[in-house]
Design a protein around this motif. Structure first.
Motif, mmCIF file in Angstrom:
data_model
loop_
_atom_site.group_PDB
_atom_site.id
_atom_site.type_symbol
_atom_site.label_atom_id
_atom_site.label_comp_id
_atom_site.label_asym_id
_atom_site.label_seq_id
_atom_site.Cartn_x
_atom_site.Cartn_y
_atom_site.Cartn_z
ATOM 1 N N MET A 64 0.839 -1.198 0.000
ATOM 2 C CA MET A 64 0.000 0.000 0.000
ATOM 3 C C MET A 64 0.875 1.250 0.000
ATOM 4 O O MET A 64 1.986 1.241 0.512
ATOM 5 N N ALA A 65 0.311 2.309 -0.559
ATOM 6 C CA ALA A 65 0.978 3.595 -0.543
ATOM 7 C C ALA A 65 1.074 4.073 0.913
ATOM 8 O O ALA A 65 0.244 3.735 1.749
ATOM 9 N N HIS A 66 2.102 4.842 1.196
ATOM 10 C CA HIS A 66 2.271 5.416 2.530
ATOM 11 C C HIS A 66 1.950 6.899 2.442
ATOM 12 O O HIS A 66 2.545 7.612 1.643
ATOM 13 N N VAL A 67 0.990 7.345 3.255
ATOM 14 C CA VAL A 67 0.616 8.750 3.234
ATOM 15 C C VAL A 67 0.584 9.323 4.642
ATOM 16 O O VAL A 67 0.399 8.597 5.618
ATOM 17 N N THR A 68 0.790 10.617 4.677
ATOM 18 C CA THR A 68 0.655 11.363 5.924
ATOM 19 C C THR A 68 -0.362 12.476 5.697
ATOM 20 O O THR A 68 -0.676 12.840 4.562
ATOM 21 N N ALA A 116 -12.655 0.812 -3.011
ATOM 22 C CA ALA A 116 -12.281 0.240 -4.307
ATOM 23 C C ALA A 116 -10.915 0.726 -4.792
ATOM 24 O O ALA A 116 -10.208 0.013 -5.491
ATOM 25 N N TYR A 117 -10.538 1.965 -4.402
ATOM 26 C CA TYR A 117 -9.295 2.571 -4.894
ATOM 27 C C TYR A 117 -8.242 2.766 -3.804
ATOM 28 O O TYR A 117 -7.199 3.363 -4.045
ATOM 29 N N GLY A 118 -8.519 2.305 -2.594
ATOM 30 C CA GLY A 118 -7.528 2.350 -1.525
ATOM 31 C C GLY A 118 -7.187 3.735 -1.020
ATOM 32 O O GLY A 118 -6.038 4.016 -0.706
ATOM 33 N N VAL A 119 -8.195 4.604 -0.912
ATOM 34 C CA VAL A 119 -7.934 5.986 -0.481
ATOM 35 C C VAL A 119 -8.664 6.368 0.812
ATOM 36 O O VAL A 119 -8.723 7.543 1.168
ATOM 37 N N HIS A 120 -9.178 5.395 1.547
ATOM 38 C CA HIS A 120 -9.891 5.681 2.789
ATOM 39 C C HIS A 120 -8.886 5.923 3.917
ATOM 40 O O HIS A 120 -8.165 5.009 4.312
ATOM 41 N N LEU A 121 -8.833 7.152 4.399
ATOM 42 C CA LEU A 121 -7.971 7.485 5.545
ATOM 43 C C LEU A 121 -8.714 7.067 6.817
ATOM 44 O O LEU A 121 -9.647 7.741 7.254
ATOM 45 N N ARG A 141 -11.579 9.386 8.441
ATOM 46 C CA ARG A 141 -12.749 9.092 7.589
ATOM 47 C C ARG A 141 -12.874 10.129 6.465
ATOM 48 O O ARG A 141 -13.941 10.628 6.136
ATOM 49 N N LEU A 142 -11.732 10.442 5.899
ATOM 50 C CA LEU A 142 -11.640 11.289 4.709
ATOM 51 C C LEU A 142 -10.997 10.464 3.609
ATOM 52 O O LEU A 142 -10.530 9.348 3.854
ATOM 53 N N LEU A 143 -10.930 11.031 2.418
ATOM 54 C CA LEU A 143 -10.232 10.381 1.320
ATOM 55 C C LEU A 143 -8.840 10.965 1.203
ATOM 56 O O LEU A 143 -8.651 12.172 1.359
ATOM 57 N N ALA A 144 -7.874 10.111 0.929
ATOM 58 C CA ALA A 144 -6.507 10.570 0.688
ATOM 59 C C ALA A 144 -6.472 11.275 -0.660
ATOM 60 O O ALA A 144 -7.182 10.893 -1.600
ATOM 61 N N LEU A 192 -4.230 3.697 5.259
ATOM 62 C CA LEU A 192 -5.105 3.657 4.090
ATOM 63 C C LEU A 192 -5.838 2.328 4.069
ATOM 64 O O LEU A 192 -5.216 1.267 4.173
ATOM 65 N N LEU A 193 -7.148 2.383 3.939
ATOM 66 C CA LEU A 193 -7.961 1.181 3.825
ATOM 67 C C LEU A 193 -8.465 1.057 2.396
ATOM 68 O O LEU A 193 -8.653 2.050 1.700
ATOM 69 N N GLY A 194 -8.689 -0.163 1.982
ATOM 70 C CA GLY A 194 -9.193 -0.418 0.642
ATOM 71 C C GLY A 194 -8.127 -1.086 -0.205
ATOM 72 O O GLY A 194 -7.069 -1.469 0.282
ATOM 73 N N ASN A 195 -8.431 -1.205 -1.478
ATOM 74 C CA ASN A 195 -7.562 -1.909 -2.416
ATOM 75 C C ASN A 195 -6.749 -0.929 -3.239
ATOM 76 O O ASN A 195 -7.319 -0.175 -4.022
ATOM 77 N N GLU A 196 -5.442 -0.956 -3.075
ATOM 78 C CA GLU A 196 -4.575 -0.105 -3.882
ATOM 79 C C GLU A 196 -4.679 -0.543 -5.342
ATOM 80 O O GLU A 196 -4.674 -1.732 -5.642
ATOM 81 N N VAL A 197 -4.803 0.428 -6.239
ATOM 82 C CA VAL A 197 -4.846 0.109 -7.668
ATOM 83 C C VAL A 197 -3.532 0.506 -8.310
ATOM 84 O O VAL A 197 -2.812 1.372 -7.800
ATOM 85 N N LYS A 198 -3.238 -0.144 -9.434
ATOM 86 C CA LYS A 198 -1.976 0.097 -10.135
ATOM 87 C C LYS A 198 -2.247 0.290 -11.616
ATOM 88 O O LYS A 198 -3.278 -0.153 -12.138
ATOM 89 N N VAL A 199 -1.305 0.929 -12.293
ATOM 90 C CA VAL A 199 -1.396 1.098 -13.736
ATOM 91 C C VAL A 199 -1.524 -0.286 -14.372
ATOM 92 O O VAL A 199 -0.818 -1.220 -14.004
ATOM 93 N N GLY A 200 -2.452 -0.402 -15.297
ATOM 94 C CA GLY A 200 -2.701 -1.666 -15.983
ATOM 95 C C GLY A 200 -3.876 -2.441 -15.415
ATOM 96 O O GLY A 200 -4.416 -3.325 -16.077
ATOM 97 N N ASP A 201 -4.287 -2.101 -14.185
ATOM 98 C CA ASP A 201 -5.447 -2.765 -13.588
ATOM 99 C C ASP A 201 -6.724 -2.361 -14.315
ATOM 100 O O ASP A 201 -6.825 -1.259 -14.850
ATOM 101 N N GLN A 202 -7.700 -3.250 -14.272
ATOM 102 C CA GLN A 202 -9.050 -2.885 -14.691
ATOM 103 C C GLN A 202 -9.585 -1.958 -13.604
ATOM 104 O O GLN A 202 -9.461 -2.245 -12.417
#
Length: 166
Positions: free
Chosen positions: A1-5, A116-121, A125-128, A13-23
């Motif tokens: 997962m990405a590391h964010v502050t 779905a995109y792994g951006v739940h802080l 309870r905000l989006l990254a 970060l909760l959810g599924n990290e997505v990557k280039v090439g993913d559907q």
């Protein structure tokens, strides 16, 4: 997962990290009129998904304006700005800023996009802050999880990715 502050504090970060090439995963968010919107609603277009913690802050405001201004110059591109702000607040922000064509969507109800995109802080309870480019065939062609929530994304790289996806 990405590391964010956020303001220097490590976030989970909760959810599924997505990557280039993913559907691109589907999601359901709410438009300003409370209607449901999914990824399929913009099928056949290149989508620039601009994710912001809250539309009512300086960096989020600048990000929303910049991506909408840049994308309006390119045909067959749709910009989706997603936050957990209530749809009413998003509508009020757009009206107060004279931005009638900006499409803001709320993920407040069930965090469908966030998961779905792994951006739940988790802690806030905000989006990254993040940017995703999805091509007309629903493949992810660009991903940026901004490492510090109060920083700007790389606007130039994201716009280049939009143009390359056409």
């Amino acid at each position: 997962m990405a590391h964010v502050t956020f303001k220097g504090n490590p976030m989970t970060l909760l959810g599924n990290e997505v990557k280039v090439g993913d559907q691109a995963p589907d999601f359901t968010v709410l438009a300003n009129d409370l209607s449901e919107v999914t990824l399929a609603d913009s099928k056949g277009k290149v989508r620039l998904i601009s994710v912001v913690p809250s539309i009512d802050t300086g960096v989020c405001d600048a990000q929303t304006r910049r991506f909408n201004e840049e994308a309006s110059k390119v045909e067959n591109v749709e910009v989706l700005t997603i936050s957990v702000d209530l749809p009413f607040a998003q509508k009020r922000w757009c009206a107060a800023n004279g931005l009638e064509n900006v499409k803001t969507y709320s993920d407040h109800r069930d965090l469908s996009f966030a998961e779905a995109y792994g951006v739940h802080l988790k802690e806030l309870r905000l989006l990254a802050r993040a940017v995703f480019v999805v091509d007309s065939h629903d493949k992810i062609t660009y991903v940026e999880y901004v490492s510090e929530g109060t920083n700007h994304p790389d606007y130039e790289k994201a716009i280049e990715a939009v143009k390359a996806a056409l």
